[in-house]
Each structure stands twice: as C-alpha cells, then as structure tokens.
Design a protein around this motif. Structure first.
Motif, PDB file in Angstrom:
ATOM      1  N   LYS A  59     -22.214   8.694 -17.824  1.00  0.00           N
ATOM      2  CA  LYS A  59     -20.840   8.998 -18.201  1.00  0.00           C
ATOM      3  C   LYS A  59     -20.173   7.863 -18.964  1.00  0.00           C
ATOM      4  CE  LYS A  59     -21.042  12.958 -16.071  1.00  0.00           C
ATOM      5  NZ  LYS A  59     -21.064  14.228 -16.815  1.00  0.00           N
ATOM      6  N   GLY A  60     -20.347   6.633 -18.486  1.00  0.00           N
ATOM      7  CA  GLY A  60     -19.632   5.523 -19.119  1.00  0.00           C
ATOM      8  C   GLY A  60     -18.175   5.498 -18.656  1.00  0.00           C
ATOM      9  N   LYS A  61     -17.602   4.322 -18.609  1.00  0.00           N
ATOM     10  CA  LYS A  61     -16.213   4.226 -18.173  1.00  0.00           C
ATOM     11  C   LYS A  61     -15.262   4.420 -19.363  1.00  0.00           C
ATOM     12  CE  LYS A  61     -15.996  -0.849 -18.547  1.00  0.00           C
ATOM     13  NZ  LYS A  61     -14.917  -0.941 -19.537  1.00  0.00           N
ATOM     14  N   GLU A  62     -14.001   4.662 -19.047  1.00  0.00           N
ATOM     15  CA  GLU A  62     -13.004   4.880 -20.095  1.00  0.00           C
ATOM     16  C   GLU A  62     -12.792   3.600 -20.901  1.00  0.00           C
ATOM     17  OE1 GLU A  62     -10.529   7.166 -22.345  1.00  0.00           O
ATOM     18  OE2 GLU A  62     -11.751   7.808 -20.641  1.00  0.00           O
ATOM     19  N   VAL A  63     -12.788   3.734 -22.204  1.00  0.00           N
ATOM     20  CA  VAL A  63     -12.565   2.588 -23.084  1.00  0.00           C
ATOM     21  C   VAL A  63     -11.072   2.310 -23.155  1.00  0.00           C
ATOM     22  CG1 VAL A  63     -12.805   1.682 -25.430  1.00  0.00           C
ATOM     23  CG2 VAL A  63     -14.636   3.081 -24.431  1.00  0.00           C
TER      24      VAL A  63
END
Length: 248
Positions: free
Chosen positions: A180-184
């Motif tokens: 998913k990756g974290k929010e930039v």
C-alpha cells in the motif's frame, strides 16, 4: 549493481514499456522541458545493443536448473531469463563478459520472480490466460511496427513474452493489493520539489515548473518509491524463509 529486485522490475517494466512506447512524463522529466541538448536526450535511456548468447551459455530446455520451495524451474525458462538479464546488464553498462556472474544474476532474478508469484498465489491473486491474451493483443496492435523488434531485442518469442507479461500483471495485482505505501505528505513533496530546483540551477533549458503543476507527479513518484522499498523488504524476507537449490 542495484539490488536484484530492481532488476526484476526493470526486466518486466522495460519490456512492457518498450513495447507500449510509453510517453508519460514524470515531474523530473517536466523540469527538463525546453532543453535542446541532444546529447542529453540521446543518453537519457540505455542504448540498445545486440547481445550474443553462445551455446555454452544455454541449458537444455528440459533440465531442472533450480528448485524454489519445491517448484522446479527448467532450462527453457532459464535461457529466456538469462538472455534478458544479459541484455539489460549490457545496456546499463554492466560487464557481461563474466558469464558466471551473469548466470548468478539470472538465478537471482528467477528466484525473486518465482517467490513473488508464489506469494501472490498464497494471497489468492490470479492472472488468467484471458487477461494475458487481451493485454498481449492490445500491445501488439498498438505497436505493430516495432513489436517484432522489441521481441528480438530481448530474445523473446511471443510465447515467452506472454510468460513475462503474466508475471508483470501478477506483480501489478500484488502491488495493488499488498503493497500500500503510506500517505505522501506535503512536506515530502516540498522537499522533493526543492531538490529538483537545486539540481536545475545552472543548467540551461531546465526550468522547473510551478509546484502546483507537478505536485501530483511528485506524489506519484514518491508513492512508487515507497512501494518499491516495501516490495524489496518483502522479497528479502521471502528469500530468507525459502528453500532454494540450484542445479547448475
């Protein structure tokens, strides 16, 4: 050389994008608009070269070259992956005269791809023959003039290209579902943008666009970097727990 997962991604994405003739621009690409330095343009991408594969480098197509968690990988798949790996290494300036090293790199690629496929299967991710065929026909139709040349460059047949395409589609689905990756954050975007501006100083024709014009592209790039790092960590974990036995 970069960590092997990057080569795995490069192998799949380079082939797909080369066939698709992808013309999308990143934020850093946009900062170079207006540049008339032809030398820079010519060297922006690795040069395509003819790479020869000798008979000594090939393995009998039915020979088991490695077992990965009990899954047998045979010479037919190895030979295709070896040719792609050697070609890509050559394009990026790697020494391909040491065939032992090319073999080791190829086996690493095969192991990482197979572990990703096995993990995707464990997560219930599937790519059907119909999906592969549909994507294949679309790519071939859109790139009729250069499709055969792309296959030849990477030592692929239509059959082995479909195998590579199936892996690419599997990887895409796995990344979407599991990585998913974290929010930039806006702060991360600003930091990246400031770096672009600093890099462009003193470079004629490389004016950086306004932040609002490239903010979405920057966010996309940073998100992709995060996902690749997470995927790398996952593959390293899978490799530690895997049973791998090479036969060559």
């Amino acid at each position: 050389m970069k960590k092997m997962i990057m080569l795995v991604l490069a192998l799949s994405l380079t082939i797909i994008l080369a066939a698709c003739g992808d013309d999308s621009e990143s934020a850093s690409d946009k900062s170079k608009e207006g540049s008339k330095d032809k030398k820079t343009e010519e060297t922006a991408q690795p040069a395509a070269e003819d790479v020869k594969i000798t008979d000594k480098e090939k393995v009998d197509k039915d020979k088991v070259v490695t077992k990965i968690n009990g899954e047998e990988i045979k010479g037919k798949q190895y030979n295709t992956s070896y040719a792609q790996t050697k070609t890509l290494m050559s394009q990026y300036g790697q020494d391909v005269s040491d065939v032992k090293n090319v073999k080791e790199q190829t086996l690493n690629v095969i192991v990482e791809q197979e572990l990703i496929k096995q993990e995707a299967t464990n997560k219930g991710i599937e790519v059907t023959d119909e999906e592969v065929q549909k994507q294949f026909e679309t790519i071939k139709e859109q790139n009729a003039d250069q499709f055969s040349a792309v296959l030849e460059q990477y030592n692929l047949t239509e059959e082995t290209y479909k195998d590579q395409l199936a892996f690419e589609l599997t990887l895409q689905k796995y990344m979407k579902q599991e990585i998913k990756g974290k929010e930039v954050t806006d702060e991360e975007v600003q930091k990246y943008y400031d770096k672009l501006k600093e890099q462009s100083k003193g470079q004629e024709g490389q004016e950086v666009p306004k932040l609002e014009d490239v903010k979405d592209q920057i966010k996309g790039q940073l998100k992709q970097q995060q996902q690749q790092q997470q995927l790398q960590a996952k593959v390293e974990q899978l490799k530690k727990n895997a049973e791998v036995k090479h036969m060559i």
